[in-house]
Design an enzyme around this catalytic site. Structure first.
Site, PDB file in Angstrom:
ATOM      1  N   GLY A 121     -23.141 -30.858 -44.947  1.00 57.89           N
ATOM      2  CA  GLY A 121     -22.508 -31.910 -45.742  1.00 57.89           C
ATOM      3  C   GLY A 121     -21.356 -31.280 -46.492  1.00 57.89           C
ATOM      4  N   CYS A 122     -20.352 -32.056 -46.797  1.00 56.38           N
ATOM      5  CA  CYS A 122     -19.235 -31.506 -47.563  1.00 56.38           C
ATOM      6  C   CYS A 122     -19.728 -31.130 -48.942  1.00 56.38           C
ATOM      7  CB  CYS A 122     -18.118 -32.515 -47.709  1.00 56.38           C
ATOM      8  SG  CYS A 122     -17.279 -32.814 -46.178  1.00 56.38           S
ATOM      9  N   ILE A 123     -18.844 -30.482 -49.681  1.00 56.16           N
ATOM     10  CA  ILE A 123     -19.279 -29.990 -50.979  1.00 56.16           C
ATOM     11  C   ILE A 123     -18.676 -30.855 -52.076  1.00 56.16           C
ATOM     12  CG2 ILE A 123     -19.313 -28.051 -52.537  1.00 56.16           C
ATOM     13  CD1 ILE A 123     -18.871 -27.463 -48.899  1.00 56.16           C
TER      14      ILE A 123
END
Ligand SMILES: Cc1cc2nc3c(=O)[nH]c(=O)nc-3n(C[C@H](O)[C@H](O)[C@H](O)COP(=O)(O)OP(=O)(O)OC[C@H]3O[C@@H](n4cnc5c(N)ncnc54)[C@H](O)[C@@H]3O)c2cc1C
Lengths: 105, 414
Positions: free
Chosen positions: A103-105
């Site tokens: 997942g993106c941060i």
């Protein structure tokens, strides 16, 4: 991490069933994972997305996000959800034999 | 002849970088140019407080040029495109700026129009964003009148600036409604495309606990594809519908538009492919990028931009001297998370280590991953630190680019 049999081939998978070594993948494995996740038959459109994801991952070490997928694969986001219900990026990664997209941060 | 350093964007990253580079080079060694399309530098973390009347838009905006040191040339012009093969930038008025080194710091662009229906009927009436000064002010007026109903806070998709801001907004809304006696008539919903409250597991658990405590409904894995601003529906690509009386959205983010007209500089979303540790752009050795404009797998946050600026200035100097670059950036981020009732939480992490409990920057510092009044004061004090220490490019003692591990419970989880 565990070793399991998918389509008669021994593969290493994580807790959620994502292959941890993309080199162990083949098309029969893809079809088996798809069936298990509610896609009885992989169409050309499915394959287009799965191959795009896989090639991108092998080239860059990162799986594209759903938005990038929608912009670059030629399959619009709406259709991606029809092809791979719930989570297209995750499911296409799983079927394509690459690790779970971070997942993106 | 003096080297030409051109910096695109005069926000957080561009200003810090310009001031740091100006100090490093004598004026006969290098000229420093900063380009921005307007002269309004917004302290963006302050936008979070505007909808609750805790600060006003005019209190968080300052002229850009005044934040730049003497000897820096400011161009108030929009960038039209970059021609990396000719080492020059074209501005909207036709001016060409040649460069020896280019620094891209044009941040992220909000793209509400990419979500079907979002900017249609109901935009700024029932559907708002606090990510722009105008939006935050419109939302303030709406909350002022709000007398109960269903409020949905949604981030459409990652990446977004300050990934914790929508959660903080939700916590502050809960506090605001309780203060005003309308919380009991309000359903508060946090809808996210992620499979948990936040992107990082340990922090997620803490934050999910807080949501529950504050009676905020959590909707996960909602990929919003459409908004019906009249009927009050947020509609997922999977067909799920979330009803709202008032929607607070964090729209999709992409890179600046001119990057799409600049060959090889941006990816599909308009972000600049950048080396994760040297901050050199993949496109060309004399182009560097920092802040929200990059494609780095780090938070799009001011703290990250600050840590990047230190490494980037060092590498610009090395590049000009023909020396090897330092691989100095590790993805270090830290942020205060406002939780309402004058409390806040602090998290600190990098590419490899997720936010852990403990104290920052050492055992005697601020508590990590724990609500405290000290953290809330830290967040409030930050605006002063931003204008007076971060932008001028002063180092803060004890706070360097590498993530500290002392003071942390590293064994908390693997
Ligand atoms: C609501 C909110 C809350 C936040 N809270 C926090 C927080 O608590 N802590 C934290 O660390 N960070 C926070 N952030 C994030 C932080 O503000 C950003 O990460 C930081 O400002 C990024 O700096 P930047 O230089 O990359 O981009 P910016 O500061 O946004 O600067 C980009 C600049 O480029 C200019 N520009 C763009 N396109 C062009 C063009 N074509 N021509 C000329 N100029 C152009 C813009 O005008 C702008 O000035 C928050 C952000 C928001 C929106």
């Amino acid at each position: 991490m565990a070793t399991t049999l998918i389509a008669d081939a021994p593969v290493d998978v994580d807790d959620e069933g994502f292959l941890t070594d993309p080199a162990q993948w083949n098309e029969a494995i893809a079809e088996a994972i798809a069936r298990e996740n509610g896609i009885p038959q992989l169409t050309d459109r499915h394959w287009l997305v799965v191959r795009f994801m896989r090639e991108r991952y092998l080239a860059t070490g990162m799986a594209p996000s759903i938005r990038a997928l929608g912009k670059e694969s030629g399959v619009p986001v709406k259709e991606l959800y029809e092809l791979f219900p719930k989570g297209p990026a995750k499911l296409a990664a799983k079927i394509g034999g690459i690790p779970k997209p971070k997942g993106c941060i | 002849m003096a080297k030409q350093i051109v910096i695109l964007g005069g926000g957080t990253g561009g200003t810090m970088t310009a001031n740091r580079l100006r100090r490093r080079f004598d004026e006969d060694e290098a000229e420093v140019h900063v380009v921005d399309r307007d002269d309004r530098h917004v302290y963006q973390p302050g936008l979070l407080f505007v909808p609750f009347g805790l600060t006003g838009v005019e209190d968080i905006v300052r002229p850009r040029a005044r934040q730049l040191r003497k000897g820096i040339t400011f161009h108030e012009q929009a960038v039209e495109s970059v021609e990396p093969e000719r080492d020059r930038v074209l501005l909207e008025d036709g001016t060409a700026l040649p460069y020896d080194v280019l620094v891209i710091a044009t941040g992220a662009r909000l793209q509400p129009e990419e979500t079907e229906g979002l900017t249609g009927p109901g935009w700024n009436e029932r559907a708002f964003t606090f990510y722009t000064p105008e939006g935050a002010e419109r939302l303030r007026q709406a909350l002022d009148w709000f007398d109960g109903g269903r409020i949905v806070v949604n981030l459409v998709d990652m990446p977004i600036k300050c990934p914790v801001a929508p959660l903080e907004f939700t916590f502050l809304t809960d506090w605001f409604l309780r203060e005003n006696g309308v919380r009991s008539r309000t359903e508060l919903v946090y809808a996210t495309p992620l499979d948990a409250a936040f992107t990082k597991p340990v922090a997620s658990e803490h934050l999910a606990g807080l949501l529950e405590e504050k009676e905020i409904e959590l909707v996960t894995e909602l990929n919003a594809g459409e908004v019906d601003g009249v009927g009050g529906k947020l509609i997922g690509y999977d067909g799920r519908e979330v009803d709202f009386d008032l929607l607070v959205t964090v729209p999709l983010h992409g890179g600046a538009e001119y990057l799409e007209r600049s060959p090889g500089l941006a990816d599909a979303l308009g972000f600049v492919p950048t080396d994760t540790s040297t901050l050199q752009a993949t496109a060309s050795p004399n182009v560097f990028a920092l802040g929200d404009a990059t494609d780095l797998p780090a938070s799009k946050a001011g703290s990250v931009t600050h840590f990047e600026a230190e490494v980037l200035t060092e590498n610009v100097e090395r590049h000009l001297a023909g020396k090897e670059l330092v691989a100095g950036f590790d993805g270090h981020a830290n942020c205060f998370i406002e939780t309402g009732f004058h409390k806040a939480l602090l998290i600190d992490f990098n590419y490899d280590t997720e936010p852990l409990p403990g104290h920052y920057p050492s055992a005697f510092g601020l508590p990590l991953l724990k609500e405290s009044r000290l953290n809330h004061l830290g967040k409030l004090m930050f605006q002063w630190v931003y204008w007076h220490a971060l932008l001028p490019g002063r180092d803060i003692p004890g706070i360097g680019p590498e993530m500290p591990t002392r003071g942390k419970k590293l064994t908390a989880r693997t």
